[in-house]
Design an enzyme around this catalytic site. Structure first.
Site, PDB file in Angstrom:
ATOM      1  N   SER A  17     -72.175 -70.751  17.302  1.00 12.91           N
ATOM      2  CA  SER A  17     -72.220 -69.969  16.088  1.00 12.91           C
ATOM      3  C   SER A  17     -71.689 -68.885  15.607  1.00 12.91           C
ATOM      4  CB  SER A  17     -73.706 -70.404  15.341  1.00 12.91           C
ATOM      5  OG  SER A  17     -74.134 -71.454  16.189  1.00 12.91           O
ATOM      6  N   ARG A  40     -77.476 -61.456  14.240  1.00 12.61           N
ATOM      7  CA  ARG A  40     -78.637 -62.474  14.218  1.00 12.61           C
ATOM      8  C   ARG A  40     -79.162 -62.096  13.417  1.00 12.61           C
ATOM      9  NH1 ARG A  40     -80.356 -64.382  19.045  1.00 12.61           N
ATOM     10  NH2 ARG A  40     -78.545 -63.254  20.394  1.00 12.61           N
ATOM     11  N   HIS A  43     -77.809 -66.059  12.183  1.00 12.99           N
ATOM     12  CA  HIS A  43     -77.506 -66.747  12.567  1.00 12.99           C
ATOM     13  C   HIS A  43     -79.175 -67.793  13.013  1.00 12.99           C
ATOM     14  CE1 HIS A  43     -78.870 -68.391  17.034  1.00 12.99           C
ATOM     15  NE2 HIS A  43     -77.619 -68.852  16.296  1.00 12.99           N
TER      16      HIS A  43
END
Length: 217
Positions: A17, A40, A43
């Site tokens: 990812s 993040r 994500h």
């Protein structure tokens, strides 16, 4: 189907990812300490707007790393945010994550003082920080009233957080509360505009925790 399924081992899904995120960001570059936080958040949300709407005060991540390594308390404004923070990683530094929103004394204080539970929670967090003298990270992903109260407590000299994560999501007073925080001289990470959420607040905490775990200076 226009997309073909990739054969990815379960343990490699997160790594893959982040590879996709890096590819889609192309040649964009970020501050080395801010980049893991930005990625993040992307994500967690699959929303690349966080590459543009996250605002970091000078040295915010470095100061947060110092706080984590000093056994910081992280206080969230939702139990969802609390659930998303890596407690094992935080505990390895002597820290803990707390949420006071469901505490009976918070409910009583909010009713007595005519405030929201989020406001009463931030007041409780400030009092706890003063009592313990531990670094305090406030992670707000839901309630703009929490951000407003944090600003009021700082203005009154009753609160000096190591970091304020200001990412409440929504429409009513969200943008104004974030702008109010940005006007203060405090280490902060803010998602400008309406976007955010408890998952984003937890993602920011975890990005910093994982950097601390990995020895990032």
């Amino acid at each position: 189907m226009t997309e073909k399924l990739e054969q990815v081992l379960p343990g490699d899904i997160e790594k893959r990812s982040f590879e996709i995120i890096t590819q889609e960001l192309g040649d964009r570059t970020f501050d080395p300490l801010e980049e893991p936080v930005i990625k993040r958040c992307i994500h967690t949300s699959a929303d690349f707007d966080y590459a543009d709407n996250l605002v970091f005060s000078p040295g915010a991540v470095r100061k947060a790393l110092e706080a984590i390594r000093s056994g910081a308390l992280i206080v969230t404004d939702t139990n969802m945010g609390k659930a998303g923070v890596s407690k094992k990683t935080l505990a390895s530094f002597g820290g803990e994550v707390l949420c006071f929103m469901a505490d009976p004394d918070v409910a009583e204080a909010a009713k007595r003082e005519g405030t929201t539970r989020a406001v009463a929670s931030m007041r409780k967090a400030a009092a706890l920080s003063r009592e313990t003298e531990r670094p305090l990270i406030l992670a707000v992903g839901n309630a703009p009233t929490a951000l407003v109260e944090i600003c009021s407590l700082m203005d009154a000299g009753e609160l000096s957080p190591a970091l304020v994560i200001g990412v409440p999501v929504g429409f009513v007073n969200v943008v104004a509360a974030k702008e109010l925080l940005l006007e203060r001289d405090v280490p902060s990470i803010v998602a400008k505009g309406r976007k955010g959420g408890s998952n984003i607040a937890a993602a920011i905490c975890n990005a910093i925790l994982y950097m601390a775990r990995d020895g990032v200076k």
